[in-house]
Write a protein that holds these residues in place. Structure first.
Motif, PDB file in Angstrom:
ATOM      1  N   UNK A 106      23.183   6.847  11.950  1.00 22.92           N
ATOM      2  CA  UNK A 106      24.622   6.551  12.010  1.00 22.92           C
ATOM      3  C   UNK A 106      24.885   5.232  12.723  1.00 22.92           C
ATOM      4  N   UNK A 107      24.145   4.973  13.798  1.00 21.67           N
ATOM      5  CA  UNK A 107      24.317   3.696  14.517  1.00 21.67           C
ATOM      6  C   UNK A 107      23.950   2.511  13.625  1.00 21.67           C
ATOM      7  N   UNK A 108      22.880   2.645  12.889  1.00 18.78           N
ATOM      8  CA  UNK A 108      22.456   1.551  12.007  1.00 18.78           C
ATOM      9  C   UNK A 108      23.492   1.330  10.910  1.00 18.78           C
ATOM     10  N   UNK A 109      23.980   2.424  10.326  1.00 19.92           N
ATOM     11  CA  UNK A 109      24.928   2.309   9.212  1.00 19.92           C
ATOM     12  C   UNK A 109      26.256   1.713   9.650  1.00 19.92           C
ATOM     13  N   UNK A 110      26.618   1.878  10.923  1.00 22.64           N
ATOM     14  CA  UNK A 110      27.843   1.260  11.438  1.00 22.64           C
ATOM     15  C   UNK A 110      27.714  -0.255  11.539  1.00 22.64           C
ATOM     16  N   UNK A 111      26.487  -0.736  11.785  1.00 22.43           N
ATOM     17  CA  UNK A 111      26.280  -2.157  12.027  1.00 22.43           C
ATOM     18  C   UNK A 111      25.770  -2.929  10.811  1.00 22.43           C
ATOM     19  N   UNK A 112      25.072  -2.257   9.903  1.00 25.07           N
ATOM     20  CA  UNK A 112      24.449  -2.943   8.768  1.00 25.07           C
ATOM     21  C   UNK A 112      24.782  -2.219   7.471  1.00 25.07           C
ATOM     22  N   UNK A 113      24.820  -2.970   6.384  1.00 23.11           N
ATOM     23  CA  UNK A 113      25.035  -2.410   5.065  1.00 23.11           C
ATOM     24  C   UNK A 113      23.710  -2.364   4.310  1.00 23.11           C
ATOM     25  N   UNK A 114      23.573  -1.371   3.448  1.00 18.71           N
ATOM     26  CA  UNK A 114      22.385  -1.310   2.608  1.00 18.71           C
ATOM     27  C   UNK A 114      22.449  -2.400   1.545  1.00 18.71           C
ATOM     28  N   UNK A 115      21.281  -2.898   1.128  1.00 18.83           N
ATOM     29  CA  UNK A 115      19.929  -2.547   1.561  1.00 18.83           C
ATOM     30  C   UNK A 115      19.578  -3.242   2.879  1.00 18.83           C
ATOM     31  N   UNK A 116      18.624  -2.644   3.599  1.00 14.47           N
ATOM     32  CA  UNK A 116      18.133  -3.227   4.847  1.00 14.47           C
ATOM     33  C   UNK A 116      16.604  -3.201   4.826  1.00 14.47           C
ATOM     34  N   UNK A 117      16.015  -4.106   5.602  1.00 13.50           N
ATOM     35  CA  UNK A 117      14.569  -4.085   5.794  1.00 13.50           C
ATOM     36  C   UNK A 117      14.256  -3.377   7.110  1.00 13.50           C
ATOM     37  N   UNK A 118      13.243  -2.526   7.078  1.00 19.02           N
ATOM     38  CA  UNK A 118      12.798  -1.795   8.261  1.00 19.02           C
ATOM     39  C   UNK A 118      11.409  -2.303   8.618  1.00 19.02           C
ATOM     40  N   UNK A 119      11.258  -2.864   9.847  1.00 24.58           N
ATOM     41  CA  UNK A 119      10.023  -3.534  10.231  1.00 24.58           C
ATOM     42  C   UNK A 119       9.516  -3.053  11.590  1.00 24.58           C
ATOM     43  N   UNK A 120       8.218  -2.767  11.694  1.00 25.67           N
ATOM     44  CA  UNK A 120       7.641  -2.623  13.038  1.00 25.67           C
ATOM     45  C   UNK A 120       7.755  -3.971  13.755  1.00 25.67           C
ATOM     46  N   UNK A 121       8.095  -3.951  15.019  1.00 19.54           N
ATOM     47  CA  UNK A 121       8.313  -5.207  15.737  1.00 19.54           C
ATOM     48  C   UNK A 121       7.041  -6.028  15.878  1.00 19.54           C
ATOM     49  N   UNK A 122       5.887  -5.365  16.030  1.00 16.68           N
ATOM     50  CA  UNK A 122       4.651  -6.092  16.334  1.00 16.68           C
ATOM     51  C   UNK A 122       3.569  -5.943  15.283  1.00 16.68           C
ATOM     52  N   UNK A 123       3.882  -5.522  14.082  1.00 11.42           N
ATOM     53  CA  UNK A 123       2.864  -5.453  13.031  1.00 11.42           C
ATOM     54  C   UNK A 123       2.882  -6.741  12.228  1.00 11.42           C
ATOM     55  N   UNK A 124       1.742  -7.094  11.655  1.00 11.07           N
ATOM     56  CA  UNK A 124       1.650  -8.311  10.865  1.00 11.07           C
ATOM     57  C   UNK A 124       1.235  -8.009   9.440  1.00 11.07           C
TER      58      UNK A 124
END
Length: 373
Positions: free
Chosen positions: A186-204
């Motif tokens: 719910x917090x994410x959906x309030x701030x961003x619209x789909x589509x979104x990218x989901x990323x680990x912060x420290x993966x390469x």
């Protein structure tokens, strides 16, 4: 003339283990055997340091086969006891320990060359070990490595110097537990619209990254990212061209090459599209709108310097569709050196073949070490 004692270190405990082995093979191919006494150190995914003597089989990982193929700990320890080991110690007087069975040899290294990607290799940890041992080493220092590996902190720096980037929401892995997931979504959906990218912060190498078009895909992407890191970024989707730039040097002497473009075979340039899909392509010197090449190069240099990078790094951008806005994506402190990697191709196109710039990287390692004394 006595040869320079150098350690080439590869493999590692990250999800980019296999890519690192291929990169190491490429780098090893341009190191002069007449000039360097090379110790090849392979680190298994479990963190065991192996002295690799059959250097023809670094990329196919034959050097760790005996350890990888056993399941139980007792068998693994027996397999390890039969292999020669090479371990870097923080002791500054004897910082390379080689073990064969019950016999030990200690050596003083002149320089270390980590060809490691991701966790425990590109994140400042092994760089800190080199500094404790007083070993000159190739590439970014421990702080720059940590900052550039962690996309959260890279974004803070990019914001501070005024470089455009994708808007994002930060999530901690523990928040993705089933009892918390609804409130996080719910917090994410309030701030961003789909589509979104989901990323680990420290993966390469785009490991653990997904594109979510709805709530179900977002939850799935969050759980996958949480398997790869303790911090997660959920970013707005930037539609545009994927552009990469190589930066080399340090301080005011750092320069940026021309740029390359990624033509991904998939919806986005994930790990599979990057390394397993032959339809993904790279284009050198792509045609860009007027002024955009210099803008990208200048922003690449600015981010590189602001992160205190040293030696080399690859800086990635998007050129947004419809606006031609240059949007910073990420920076890689130990860029890949596989057959499809952009960094060596960009340097070659700029007139700096790998054999030349690898020598300069080693020279710069000595320059930094002398300055830090």
């Amino acid at each position: 003339m006595e040869k320079i004692k150098i350690a080439l270190i590869f493999g590692g405990q990250s999800s980019e283990h296999d890519v690192s082995c291929v990169s190491a093979t490429t780098v090893a191919g341009v190191l002069s055997k007449e000039k360097y006494d090379i110790t090849y150190i392979g680190i298994t995914k479990d963190g065991h340091w192996i002295l690799v003597e059959d250097t023809e089989h670094i990329a196919d990982r034959a050097w760790e086969k005996e350890v990888v193929e056993v399941a139980d700990d007792e068998s693994k320890q027996k397999a390890l006891s039969k292999l020669p080991r090479a371990i870097i110690s923080p002791d500054s007087s004897h910082n390379l320990i080689i073990r064969r069975g019950d016999s030990f040899e200690v050596k003083k290294l002149d320089v270390a060359f980590p060809v490691l990607h991701g966790l425990y290799g590109e994140d400042g940890t092994i760089q800190g070990l080199f500094e404790m041992a007083h070993i000159p080493y190739v590439g970014c220092g421990h702080l720059a490595s940590a900052v550039t590996m962690d996309k959260f902190f890279t974004k803070v720096i990019a914001d501070d110097i005024g470089v455009d980037q994708a808007k994002y929401v930060g999530v901690r892995a523990y928040e993705v537990a089933d009892e918390n997931i609804d409130s996080v979504v719910e917090r994410i959906e309030k701030e961003r619209q789909y589509p979104v990218f989901v990323k680990p912060s420290c993966a390469g190498s785009s490991v653990g990254i997904t594109k979510a078009h709805d709530r179900q895909e977002l939850i799935k992407g969050l759980k996958l990212a949480a398997e790869n890191d303790s911090k997660i970024l959920v970013e707005e989707s930037i539609v545009g061209r994927e552009i990469e730039c190589a930066v080399f040097g340090y301080g005011s002497n750092a320069f940026a090459t021309g740029v390359g473009e990624i033509l991904a075979a998939a919806e986005f340039y994930d790990f599979d599209a990057k390394y397993n899909n032959a339809d993904s392509k790279t284009v050198l010197d792509p045609e860009l709108p007027a002024g955009k090449l210099e803008e990208i190069k200048e922003k690449a240099r600015s981010i590189y310097r602001a992160c205190d990078c040293f030696g080399f790094a690859r800086v990635d951008f998007f050129l947004e569709k419809g606006t031609d806005r240059v949007v910073f994506n990420e920076i890689n402190a130990i860029p890949g050196h596989t057959a499809i990697s952009m960094y060596p191709m960009l340097m070659e196109r700029a007139g700096h073949p790998m054999s030349e710039y690898v020598e300069k990287l080693i020279q710069m390692a000595y320059e930094r070490h002398a300055y830090q004394k």
